[in-house]
Structures are given as C-alpha cells and as structure tokens.
Design a protein around this motif. Sequence first.
Motif, PDB file in Angstrom:
ATOM      1  N   ALA A  62      22.532  13.689  12.987  1.00  0.00           N
ATOM      2  CA  ALA A  62      21.227  13.176  12.565  1.00  0.00           C
ATOM      3  C   ALA A  62      20.806  12.064  13.521  1.00  0.00           C
ATOM      4  N   HIS A  63      19.507  11.798  13.548  1.00  0.00           N
ATOM      5  CA  HIS A  63      18.972  10.712  14.365  1.00  0.00           C
ATOM      6  C   HIS A  63      17.902  10.009  13.543  1.00  0.00           C
ATOM      7  N   ALA A  64      18.089   8.703  13.344  1.00  0.00           N
ATOM      8  CA  ALA A  64      17.165   7.919  12.532  1.00  0.00           C
ATOM      9  C   ALA A  64      16.613   6.772  13.355  1.00  0.00           C
ATOM     10  N   GLN A  65      15.294   6.610  13.348  1.00  0.00           N
ATOM     11  CA  GLN A  65      14.640   5.568  14.119  1.00  0.00           C
ATOM     12  C   GLN A  65      13.493   4.925  13.336  1.00  0.00           C
ATOM     13  N   ASN A  66      13.245   3.660  13.642  1.00  0.00           N
ATOM     14  CA  ASN A  66      12.024   2.972  13.238  1.00  0.00           C
ATOM     15  C   ASN A  66      11.779   2.984  11.733  1.00  0.00           C
ATOM     16  N   SER A  67      12.845   2.820  10.965  1.00  0.00           N
ATOM     17  CA  SER A  67      12.732   2.710   9.519  1.00  0.00           C
ATOM     18  C   SER A  67      13.384   1.414   9.060  1.00  0.00           C
ATOM     19  N   ALA A  68      13.091   1.018   7.824  1.00  0.00           N
ATOM     20  CA  ALA A  68      13.751  -0.170   7.296  1.00  0.00           C
ATOM     21  C   ALA A  68      15.256   0.009   7.291  1.00  0.00           C
ATOM     22  N   ASN A 120      10.053   6.245  10.784  1.00  0.00           N
ATOM     23  CA  ASN A 120       8.856   5.608  10.231  1.00  0.00           C
ATOM     24  C   ASN A 120       8.846   5.548   8.708  1.00  0.00           C
ATOM     25  N   MET A 121      10.019   5.337   8.100  1.00  0.00           N
ATOM     26  CA  MET A 121      10.100   5.287   6.650  1.00  0.00           C
ATOM     27  C   MET A 121      10.216   3.841   6.159  1.00  0.00           C
ATOM     28  N   ALA A 122       9.516   3.534   5.068  1.00  0.00           N
ATOM     29  CA  ALA A 122       9.521   2.185   4.517  1.00  0.00           C
ATOM     30  C   ALA A 122      10.826   1.856   3.814  1.00  0.00           C
ATOM     31  N   ASP A 123      11.580   2.862   3.420  1.00  0.00           N
ATOM     32  CA  ASP A 123      12.908   2.622   2.863  1.00  0.00           C
ATOM     33  C   ASP A 123      13.965   3.126   3.843  1.00  0.00           C
ATOM     34  N   SER A 124      14.216   4.437   3.890  1.00  0.00           N
ATOM     35  CA  SER A 124      15.234   4.915   4.824  1.00  0.00           C
ATOM     36  C   SER A 124      14.890   6.302   5.342  1.00  0.00           C
ATOM     37  N   SER A 125      15.341   6.558   6.558  1.00  0.00           N
ATOM     38  CA  SER A 125      15.133   7.875   7.152  1.00  0.00           C
ATOM     39  C   SER A 125      15.932   8.942   6.411  1.00  0.00           C
ATOM     40  N   GLN A 138       0.836  -1.197   0.000  1.00  0.00           N
ATOM     41  CA  GLN A 138       0.000   0.000   0.000  1.00  0.00           C
ATOM     42  C   GLN A 138       0.873   1.250   0.000  1.00  0.00           C
ATOM     43  N   PRO A 139       0.321   2.406  -0.413  1.00  0.00           N
ATOM     44  CA  PRO A 139       1.120   3.639  -0.374  1.00  0.00           C
ATOM     45  C   PRO A 139       1.694   3.896   1.012  1.00  0.00           C
ATOM     46  N   ALA A 140       2.956   4.301   1.049  1.00  0.00           N
ATOM     47  CA  ALA A 140       3.640   4.543   2.320  1.00  0.00           C
ATOM     48  C   ALA A 140       4.668   5.638   2.134  1.00  0.00           C
ATOM     49  N   ALA A 141       5.075   6.227   3.229  1.00  0.00           N
ATOM     50  CA  ALA A 141       6.199   7.162   3.220  1.00  0.00           C
ATOM     51  C   ALA A 141       7.472   6.363   3.019  1.00  0.00           C
ATOM     52  N   GLN A 142       8.261   6.748   2.024  1.00  0.00           N
ATOM     53  CA  GLN A 142       9.442   5.966   1.671  1.00  0.00           C
ATOM     54  C   GLN A 142      10.734   6.509   2.285  1.00  0.00           C
ATOM     55  N   TYR A 143      10.941   7.825   2.158  1.00  0.00           N
ATOM     56  CA  TYR A 143      12.187   8.448   2.605  1.00  0.00           C
ATOM     57  C   TYR A 143      11.878   9.700   3.417  1.00  0.00           C
ATOM     58  N   GLY A 144      12.712   9.940   4.411  1.00  0.00           N
ATOM     59  CA  GLY A 144      12.555  11.143   5.214  1.00  0.00           C
ATOM     60  C   GLY A 144      13.220  12.341   4.560  1.00  0.00           C
TER      61      GLY A 144
END
Length: 584
Positions: free
Chosen positions: A285-291, A264-269, A239-245
């Motif tokens: 930078a701080h990246a969390q909860n993404s693929a 919360n990104m389906a590919d990368s923050s 389904q449609p999703a946010a892919q990149y931050g």
Amino acid sequence: MRSARSRFCSLGGGWMGKVARLTLAALLAGVLAQGGAEAGDGGEGPPGCPPGLAQKENGCQPPGQAKSHVLRVGTFRGIRGQFSTIQSAVDAAKPGDWILVAPGNYHEQGDREYAWPGVAGGAVYITTPNLHLRGMDRNAVVVDGTKPGASQCSADPNDQDMGPLDWSGNPLGRNGILVFKADNVAVENLTACNFLAGSGGGGNQIWWDGGYESGQIGLGAYLGQYLSATSTYFVSAQQPAAQYGIFASNSRGPGLIVHAYASNMADSSFYIGACPDCNAVLADAHAQNSAQGFSGTNSGGHLMIAFSEWDGNLTGISANSQDTEGPSPQSGKCPDAEKGLTGNGLCTYYIGNYIHDNNNPNVPGAGLAGMGPIGTGVLVSGGQFDTIAWNRVEHNGSWGLLLVPFADFSNPPPPGFSCAGGVVPQVTDPFPLGTLAFLGVICYFDPFGNEVYDNFLRDNGFFGNDTNGDLGEISGLNDPGNCWHGNFDPKGVTSSPADLQTTHATCGIPNQGANFLDPIGLQLACATGALGPCTGLPGNPGYPQATKVTLLPLPPQRSMEDPCEGVPTNPWCEKKGAGRGKHW
C-alpha cells in the motif's frame, strides 16, 4: 508507482527483500488461514481467488456454488454490457456472480435508492455475499462522489454531492462503495473519489462494514486489490470532507488489501479497526497527504501491516485503543496462547514498511486525527502487545517510533461503555489519573507489552526540540512493559527516556517510560497542538504550523495486467484456446 517490494529491494537492500518474501509467505500460510473455513464454508481458494472461494472453470466461487454469471457495466472495446450503472448490476447479481465495469466516470446513486434513516449510505451498496466487483482499468474506472454531470473528481464546490438530507435538512454525507455485512465480496481494479462526510457519517471511499460502532463482528472474508482512493475537495475541518480512503471494520476476516493507494484523507488513507482478531493483511500500500497514513482502532489479533510506504502525512502509522469503537483495547496478543510468527506470543505486526517524511502540517485534518503529533513515523497510542520490526523509518521530524497512552474524553460516554483493557480514572487517584479524571477523561489506556526491534532509523527528530529523536515512550509501570532492542541508526540511536535500548532491552518484565510532566510529555502536547498553537517551548524551535491545505493530484497507478484473469467466459473476456493462457 513501483510496488512496495521493488521499493524495498532498491532502498533497503537485499536483506529487506528476503525478509519480505519470508514473512509474507509465513503470513499468507498462517495469519490468513485463521477463520478461513468459517468465512468460506470450508473452502480455501488458491492464489487469485478471495479468501474462502475456490478456483473453478467458471471463476472464483464458494464450494458447491452453481455456475456464476458475468454482469457487465458500460461499454468495453465497443461491446455494450447489460447495465449502465454499477448499482443496477449489483441489484441484479446473485451470490457467486462477477460484475465487470468498463472505463467510465460513474456517479452512482445507491444511497438514494437504499436510504438509511439518519445514516450516510453507499453510492454503490452491496449486501449480496460472494460477489466479485472488478474494473477493467484501475485508472479509468472511477466511482465518483461528485454530482451527476460533473467532470471527473471535480474540485469545484458546486459539484460536490453531500448526500440526501436528514430530518433537519442537513446533508447526511456519502460513502463510495459500501459492502455491508456481505461475506466474500471482492472489489478490484478501480478508483473512488470525493465521497464526503455529513451529519450521518460517511466520507469513506471504499468500505467493508461489518457493523460500525456496534461493538459486534458482522463480516467475514473480504478482498481489495489494485484500488485507488482520493479526494480533490477540502475546505476546513468544520466542513464536509473525505475521511477515509480504504476502510474495513468489524470483520473476523480473513481479509486482504493489497496493491492500493490512498491520499488526501482528513482521518486516514487506510483503516482496519474494531476487530479484536482481525485476520487481515494490508500490504503493498502507499499512503500520502493524509492526517494519518494508517489508522487502526481496537484492531489486533492476527493482523499485519507490511511492506508498504507511508510518506507526506501528518503521522505515518497510528494504532490506538479507544472505547468509542469497541471492543477495546487494541491488542496484538495472539489468541489461544499461540506463539505467533516470531515466537513472542504476539500476532499483530507492523513490519517491513518504509515510513518517511511524515512532517506535513498542510494535510486535510479533522477531529482526533488532525491532532496527531506531526513528524511521527509510527504512533502506538494506548496499544498493547504489538510487534514493530524490520521497518525503515527515516526523516520524521519529531519521533521515528513513539509509544504513548490514550486518554478518551468522550462525553457522554458511548453506548455500552466499558473501558475494557483500560482504566476509569477517579479524581482521588494519584497523578496522572486523578488529574485526567478532573479534566474529563472517562477511560485511560496505557501502552504496554509492545516489542520494538530491528528497525533501521535515520535522520529522525530533526525538528530539534528536546526529546525529538528515533524512539520515545510515555507509559506507567506495567507488567509486562514495553521492550526495545536491535534498532539501528548509523549516527547512533536517540531516545527519550535516554538509553531505552539499555534500560528496556528485556521483554516480558515490568518497566515504565517517561510521564506526562517529563520533557517528552510537554513536547508531545506541543507537537499535537492539544493546548493550542505551539511554536516552541523555551529553548526549542517548535513544530511546523499549518498554513494552507494542499491536495495531491492522483498519480497513475499500476492496473491489473489482465482484468479477465479468472473471469468466466463472456463477451469482454473470450478465452483463447481450451482454457489456456490469457483471456483476451
């Protein structure tokens, strides 16, 4: 959140703080200087200005630029601006102008006004160079991808705006702030959320785009700071999703992204890619909860990913070679025979990061990113000549640092397919190339020439499967091969193949790692789920399996101390005194 530097001073000790200061100083003096004249008409601005812009009485401007104007969006401290939408201010702006945005929830519609046939556009679409877009409050200025009238970053499925329709009646998808082939555009001090992918791509919250998938470099300098990107909506990988931050592609730089958070990104923050000589820095930078916390496809040359935190992702940091987004390969080799900051001839650095607890199967995930090996701190897949040093890598259940090949299954091959830097397998080749060709691999990239040293490692590999541990390498025979030295674990460094820091301690000579039929190859297939759900091989406990995706709420982030700093005098930023001190 605390800055990355303060986290490292408290978590990594004084030596890490010293390394951070010395390396960033060298970086800003060296890496960002590359290409500065080309991008900014010969002007290298002082601190506080985007690369290529000069500090003048009326703000950051290209050398010789006429006096800039300040365009104000919304109402700030009871003073109304000239514009009610960000896009209308962008449309009215001239090169060198500033756009200030008051706190508010902005459901921008630039992708309707400037529609791209068959391609997802940008809600805020910027093609004018030398612009400075700044929010007056990072947490309160929100560029929101949901439908007009929806509550801020609503998670309600009925509130999601999937974008205009394509010729078949399917939503194209949307991007948030899209800077398209416009040099010297700064985006600062704001938040973007809930921009979702569709039939025409999209799903990028903030994007500097120099010509995605064109194989060409179409963008110069860019600056992003004090930025947040997230999504509250995810249904499934189909389904449609946010892919990149926060995303930068096809740029020669110099580029700088600092003081940023994405989740919360389906590919990368965070993503920096399609740039053989990126001339870019991503720091604090701080990246969390993404693929993937960070992803870099075919990104190299002068590039630094530094002094940042990566946690709660499926995979922490990932770099790869891939022919589908050229030019390939991903190579950190210095251009023009330079020696680089550490004298090893390599100019792409992953240094000073805190990479921990990337063991989360319940992140949003789609495509190849969703097949990353869970529990891996740093993954270099088919990447070449990278430096991975001085990082703190802890509590990643599979491998702390892992080098593996990348097999490209693209079918049909992408336009302009060349497999540069890789090998086109033939069915008559010996294993593994012949087998990979039979399975449909069109291009194979082996990792080689990488130097991995002086990383602090602890409690990695706790999933407890064969080969799980601090270090891992799968590679063929290469000259030069990869080298590993000086990495430290208080309980002793674990690796697969065994004793990597003895057998592969010398850089610049031929060597090879394990192969796909070795235990680490089987474990890699299991950790990625490439052959389907894999809870364990005989005698092994297996890997965590996804149950239900959980999205993190966006925590408040540090805003600019003075959003009027450097801005020409205007009703929102009246100077006190004759140009001295703070502006309001």
